[in-house]
Design an enzyme around this catalytic site. Structure first.
Site, PDB file in Angstrom:
ATOM      1  N   SER A 108      -5.370 -14.144   1.324  1.00  0.00           N
ATOM      2  CA  SER A 108      -6.262 -13.161   0.711  1.00  0.00           C
ATOM      3  C   SER A 108      -6.544 -13.555  -0.725  1.00  0.00           C
ATOM      4  O   SER A 108      -5.603 -13.804  -1.492  1.00  0.00           O
ATOM      5  CB  SER A 108      -5.623 -11.764   0.759  1.00  0.00           C
ATOM      6  OG  SER A 108      -6.439 -10.800   0.109  1.00  0.00           O
TER       7      SER A 108
ATOM      8  N   ASN B  66     -19.861   5.253   9.922  1.00  0.00           N
ATOM      9  CA  ASN B  66     -19.797   3.858   9.481  1.00  0.00           C
ATOM     10  C   ASN B  66     -19.807   2.855  10.626  1.00  0.00           C
ATOM     11  O   ASN B  66     -20.332   1.748  10.473  1.00  0.00           O
ATOM     12  CB  ASN B  66     -18.568   3.647   8.601  1.00  0.00           C
ATOM     13  CG  ASN B  66     -18.702   4.315   7.245  1.00  0.00           C
ATOM     14  OD1 ASN B  66     -19.800   4.700   6.846  1.00  0.00           O
ATOM     15  ND2 ASN B  66     -17.599   4.474   6.537  1.00  0.00           N
TER      16      ASN B  66
ATOM     17  N   GLN C 274     -16.361  10.180   8.524  1.00  0.00           N
ATOM     18  CA  GLN C 274     -16.843   8.985   7.822  1.00  0.00           C
ATOM     19  C   GLN C 274     -16.857   7.786   8.761  1.00  0.00           C
ATOM     20  O   GLN C 274     -17.791   6.983   8.746  1.00  0.00           O
ATOM     21  CB  GLN C 274     -15.953   8.700   6.614  1.00  0.00           C
ATOM     22  CG  GLN C 274     -16.082   9.715   5.489  1.00  0.00           C
ATOM     23  CD  GLN C 274     -15.086   9.460   4.373  1.00  0.00           C
ATOM     24  OE1 GLN C 274     -13.945   9.069   4.618  1.00  0.00           O
ATOM     25  NE2 GLN C 274     -15.514   9.679   3.150  1.00  0.00           N
TER      26      GLN C 274
ATOM     27  N   PRO D  44     -16.516  -3.515   1.364  1.00  0.00           N
ATOM     28  CA  PRO D  44     -17.928  -3.816   1.620  1.00  0.00           C
ATOM     29  C   PRO D  44     -18.884  -2.826   0.965  1.00  0.00           C
ATOM     30  O   PRO D  44     -20.063  -3.125   0.791  1.00  0.00           O
ATOM     31  CB  PRO D  44     -18.034  -3.775   3.144  1.00  0.00           C
ATOM     32  CG  PRO D  44     -16.923  -2.865   3.566  1.00  0.00           C
ATOM     33  CD  PRO D  44     -15.805  -3.143   2.607  1.00  0.00           C
TER      34      PRO D  44
ATOM     35  N   ALA E 151     -18.259  -1.694  -2.121  1.00  0.00           N
ATOM     36  CA  ALA E 151     -17.965  -1.787  -3.561  1.00  0.00           C
ATOM     37  C   ALA E 151     -17.281  -0.521  -4.058  1.00  0.00           C
ATOM     38  O   ALA E 151     -17.780   0.173  -4.939  1.00  0.00           O
ATOM     39  CB  ALA E 151     -19.236  -2.085  -4.355  1.00  0.00           C
TER      40      ALA E 151
ATOM     41  N   TYR F 282       0.843  -1.187   0.000  1.00  0.00           N
ATOM     42  CA  TYR F 282       0.000   0.000   0.000  1.00  0.00           C
ATOM     43  C   TYR F 282       0.887   1.250   0.000  1.00  0.00           C
ATOM     44  O   TYR F 282       1.685   1.457   0.922  1.00  0.00           O
ATOM     45  CB  TYR F 282      -0.932   0.031   1.205  1.00  0.00           C
ATOM     46  CG  TYR F 282      -1.970  -1.068   1.239  1.00  0.00           C
ATOM     47  CD1 TYR F 282      -2.222  -1.873   0.122  1.00  0.00           C
ATOM     48  CD2 TYR F 282      -2.706  -1.318   2.393  1.00  0.00           C
ATOM     49  CE1 TYR F 282      -3.175  -2.879   0.161  1.00  0.00           C
ATOM     50  CE2 TYR F 282      -3.662  -2.321   2.436  1.00  0.00           C
ATOM     51  CZ  TYR F 282      -3.886  -3.107   1.322  1.00  0.00           C
ATOM     52  OH  TYR F 282      -4.826  -4.103   1.361  1.00  0.00           O
TER      53      TYR F 282
END
Length: 335
Positions: free
Chosen positions: A153, A296, A292, A208, A210, A55
């Site tokens: 993964s 969430n 956010q 989750p 998309a 990342y």
């Protein structure tokens, strides 16, 4: 506060909403904001954090390490991954060879500023390295105390079965899989989830929402909002492109009255939906702004009744992807 779930059949408990920093830390979000997001996550009761060496080409691990510095290590669950190329991308800077795994875990620990990670994950399956070599390296990482648990993964059901068999022979277990999963992308349900349930793996699901499409902020026939992932030229725009079709965006808008009926925002509905699957141990959420996260995490503990789940299916009928063949790693690893 965020609820905890066991990671598969292991004894490790993780927060069912886990903070992830893919596409944000070291890339889309400035370091100060990223650190503020992590501290907000901690304030909200999130103690599980997911990252990967790839990342932002290792920068995300460094930012997370700085953000968690000074926290009680025993009170955190830190996950990272190995597979994709980092650094100069030499021939051994990629894959699941013993060399790359050993160098990968040492680099991740250094960047994160910790002595061990709770979960070390094979970021993809490596067709170019014998599975025995990969599993032996992971066993040695665990025995050295550098990782407490091992996960994978985006492995197929057959790959998970083969890996778990070898892991057992070497004295450890695979406890988790990290697949893409959302109300739009359900490809793990037919094969991966049953195999995982049988073998004791839990799913730590990514995207989750998309890529944010299930938030409802992208409208059919309209330009994406300024500053959204769909406008991010660093990678976000490419990742979300497959969902930016009018037929998908129209179907997603049909979820709005469903969310309103149960008193949830559309992002909360999307996160709550994946958490209804009993094989899901956690949903990974990211954030470019602390507020956010505040919204969430309200998806934690939500129970969606059967009629609500049926309404979600009806709204998305025709645009849901279920093909289990789409669960796969690259046919060959990068050179």
């Amino acid at each position: 506060m965020v609820a905890y779930r066991h990671l598969g059949s292991s004894g490790l408990k993780i927060t069912e909403i886990t903070y992830g920093n893919w596409l944000t830390h070291g890339s889309q979000v400035e370091s100060d904001t990223a650190i503020e997001c992590v501290h907000t996550a901690l304030d909200l009761g999130i103690t599980s954090f997911d990252t990967a060496d790839v990342y932002a080409n290792t920068a995300a691990e460094e930012v997370l390490g700085r953000a968690l510095a000074g926290q009680r290590r025993e009170g955190l669950e830190i996950f990272t991954k190995v597979y994709w190329p980092i650094g100069p991308e030499g021939p051994n800077d990629v894959g699941l060879s013993r060399k790359h795994i050993m160098e990968g875990i040492n680099g991740s620990l250094r960047r994160l500023g910790v002595d061990y990670v709770d979960l070390y994950q094979a970021h993809r399956y490596d067709y170019a390295t014998p599975l025995e070599e990969t599993m032996q390296a992971f066993a040695d990482v665990v025995r050295a105390g550098k990782a407490l648990y091992i996960g994978v993964s985006e492995w197929t059901a057959d790959q998970i079965r083969a890996g778990q068999e070898l892991a057992g022979q070497m004295g450890f277990r695979i406890v988790s899989n990290q697949p893409q999963y959302s109300a739009l992308w359900r490809v793990i349900e037919e094969k991966v989830v049953p195999a995982s349930q049988e073998l004791g793996l839990g799913q730590i699901v990514w995207s989750p929402m998309a890529e944010g499409v299930l938030s409802g902020k992208y409208l059919p026939g309209a330009e994406p909002p300024a500053g959204s992932r769909a406008t991010d030229e660093k990678g976000g725009k490419r990742m979300i492109a497959r969902w930016m079709r009018d037929e998908v965006l129209t179907a997603v808008q049909r979820l709005r009255p469903v969310a309103e009926r149960v008193g949830l925002s559309m992002p909360q509905l999307a996160i709550a939906w994946v958490l209804q699957n009993p094989n899901v141990s956690a949903a990974i959420v990211g954030a470019s702004r602390p507020e956010q996260l505040v919204e969430n995490v309200k998806a934690s503990g939500v129970v969606l009744e059967p009629d609500v789940l049926a309404a979600i299916d009806a709204a998305l009928e025709g645009v849901i992807e279920r093909d289990p063949a789409l669960t796969r790693s690259p046919a060959t690893r990068p050179a």
